[in-house]
Design an enzyme around this catalytic site. Structure first.
Site, short mmCIF file in Angstrom:
data_model
loop_
_atom_site.label_atom_id
_atom_site.label_comp_id
_atom_site.label_asym_id
_atom_site.label_seq_id
_atom_site.Cartn_x
_atom_site.Cartn_y
_atom_site.Cartn_z
N GLY A 1 -31.20 21.96 -2.36
CA GLY A 1 -32.46 21.67 -2.05
C GLY A 1 -32.91 20.72 -2.88
CG ASP A 2 -34.14 16.43 -4.56
OD1 ASP A 2 -33.49 16.68 -5.53
OD2 ASP A 2 -34.66 15.72 -4.30
CD GLN B 1 -27.01 16.60 -9.23
OE1 GLN B 1 -28.03 15.95 -8.79
NE2 GLN B 1 -27.14 17.90 -9.82
CB THR C 1 -35.42 22.93 -11.84
OG1 THR C 1 -34.35 22.99 -10.75
CG2 THR C 1 -35.16 21.59 -12.45
CE LYS D 1 -24.31 23.56 -6.01
NZ LYS D 1 -25.54 23.03 -5.15
CE LYS E 1 -30.25 14.96 -5.53
NZ LYS E 1 -30.61 16.08 -6.48
CB SER F 1 -27.06 25.48 -7.60
OG SER F 1 -28.38 25.28 -7.07
#
Length: 449
Positions: free
Chosen positions: A169-170, A115, A214, A94, A130, A381
């Protein structure tokens, strides 16, 4: 037989640098995490005997691929795509997708490695991964972005799935990009596997409060850290770097709790608004119009815009770096401390260099580390994944309450781990230890895989 744990850790770090030449960001995060784990390894020699560190730094899978697409002029463009599936000991991989010209294997590996521990801290069953591309969405039309996303997913689809790997997303990947990516995935697979991507639109399996998560989670963690020190964010002067999703909603939540946020930035410069940032105006400029932050001063006369870097020269009680990695170096850290800042909350991934982190801790600044403080996004998420699996949707208030509870628990786990190993008040070490223990124990239980 262990002779000297510190030497073993140093050798692992040295080997990582040899095996992964030029990957500075990856080297940086491995060194930061592993040096803080020495007391844990000394008390638990089985982790060393089973070579958990050596296994952790090797991704389970690294995927790099070509992404060809056609721009609006009819010209062929080529970008490079990545997905690093780092560790699945506690659940499916994830982690977000980042579309930015700076993206390379080092950036993706540093983010994926972080992560692992961030996802572990959430208490939810998700592993670390990632991905992304060196594609730059800025200046591209919606059609160009759609064509790129479709080409990207045409390769990525074969490596992901609701129980295998769930991207989100990022930087450079928001609701628009996730929509295009999911549409292509659904088309290729002929299946409505909504749980394969998170950050989706509300009309096709997205979760309320995911956009805010976030930034909100960062402020929830910082507020818990301040409470532990007998303080509060109410009435405090705050500076936030960045003006993307994390920064905007950190500003919104901080101001809802009574703080005054006086500055924000983008890659071109920064704004100062001594009356307090107008969040609705920033949202209009950045999220709706997709323009640069300097537009803010044209519509709010009390604000000033400054070209280039320098946001850390502004005095603040609390600073929240929410832009990108290594946003605060040692010189910046010295200015921040000199300005009387007593708390730093990392909203971006690894926004402080290792030297800056050490300086903050040395000077007694309260530091909320990224892998704990910005875990609210991936936590929500995972909540989106749960809603997709159950074919239902929770209210904003339900998701926000779950997010708040998760962030409080992350703070407590980080605090307690730090205290247990003799680092009381050091949430950087505490988060590393708490995140590591869960993953290491799962790896040990599953054998040599």
């Amino acid at each position: 037989m262990i002779n000297n744990v510190k030497e073993i850790v140093e050798k692992v770090i040295a080997d990582v640098k040899v095996k992964n030449p030029g990957q500075e960001e990856f080297h940086q995060t491995v060194e930061e995490v592993f040096t803080s784990l020495i007391p844990v390894l000394e008390k638990n020699p089985a982790y060393v005997d089973e070579k958990i560190l050596e296994r952790l730094v090797e991704p389970e899978r690294q995927i790099m691929f070509r992404v060809p697409w056609i721009d609006d002029k009819g010209e062929i463009q080529i970008n490079r795509g990545f997905r690093v599936q780092f560790n699945s000991a506690i659940g499916p991989y994830k982690g977000g997708l980042r579309f930015h010209p700076s993206v390379n294997l080092s950036i993706i590996k540093f983010l994926g490695f972080e992560q692992i521990f961030k996802n572990s801290l959430t208490g939810l069953p998700i592993g670390g991964g990632k991905g992304g591309s060196d594609f730059d969405p800025k200046g591209k039309s919606d059609r160009e972005i759609m064509r790129f996303c479709q080409s990207f997913m045409t390769e990525l689809y074969r490596h992901i799935g609701p129980d295998t790997d769930v991207p989100a997303g990022d930087i450079g990947v928001g609701g628009r990009e996730i929509g295009y990516l999911y549409g292509q995935y659904k088309r290729i697979r002929n299946a409505n596997n909504q749980g394969v991507l998170t950050g989706k639109g509300l009309t096709f399996g997205g979760s309320l409060a995911r956009t805010e998560a976030t930034g909100y989670g960062l402020v929830y963690f910082v507020e818990e850290m301040l409470k532990e020190a007998g303080k509060t964010i109410e009435g405090k002067r705050v500076v936030v770097s960045g003006s993307g999703n994390v920064a905007i909603y950190a500003v919104q939540k901080a101001q809802s709790l009574g703080a005054k946020v006086v500055a924000m930035s983008d890659s071109n410069g920064y704004i100062v608004d001594e009356e307090g940032i107008d969040v609705a105006l920033i949202q209009q400029i950045k999220e709706v119009e997709r323009k640069r932050i300097k537009e803010y001063v044209d519509r709010r006369q009390c604000a000033k815009y400054f070209e280039g870097k320098g946001i850390w020269n502004i005095k603040a009680d609390v600073v929240l770096p929410c832009a990108t990695q290594n946003d605060i170096n040692l010189d910046d850290a010295k200015k921040i401390v000199e300005n009387g800042t007593f708390a730093v909350g990392e909203g971006a991934n690894m926004p402080c260099t290792n030297e800056a982190v050490e300086y903050f801790l040395e000077k007694g600044v309260l530091l909320a580390p990224a892998k704990a403080a910005n875990a609210g996004g991936v936590a929500t998420s995972a909540l989106e994944m749960s809603q997709n699996s159950m074919r239902l949707a929770w209210t904003f208030e339900e998701v926000d309450k779950k997010l708040h509870d998760i962030m409080v628990n992350i703070f407590k786990d980080s605090r307690d781990a730090a205290k247990q190993y003799g680092f009381e008040g050091n949430y950087v070490v505490g988060a590393n230890i708490a995140g590591f223990l869960k993953v290491a124990d799962a790896m040990m239980a599953q054998g040599l895989v």
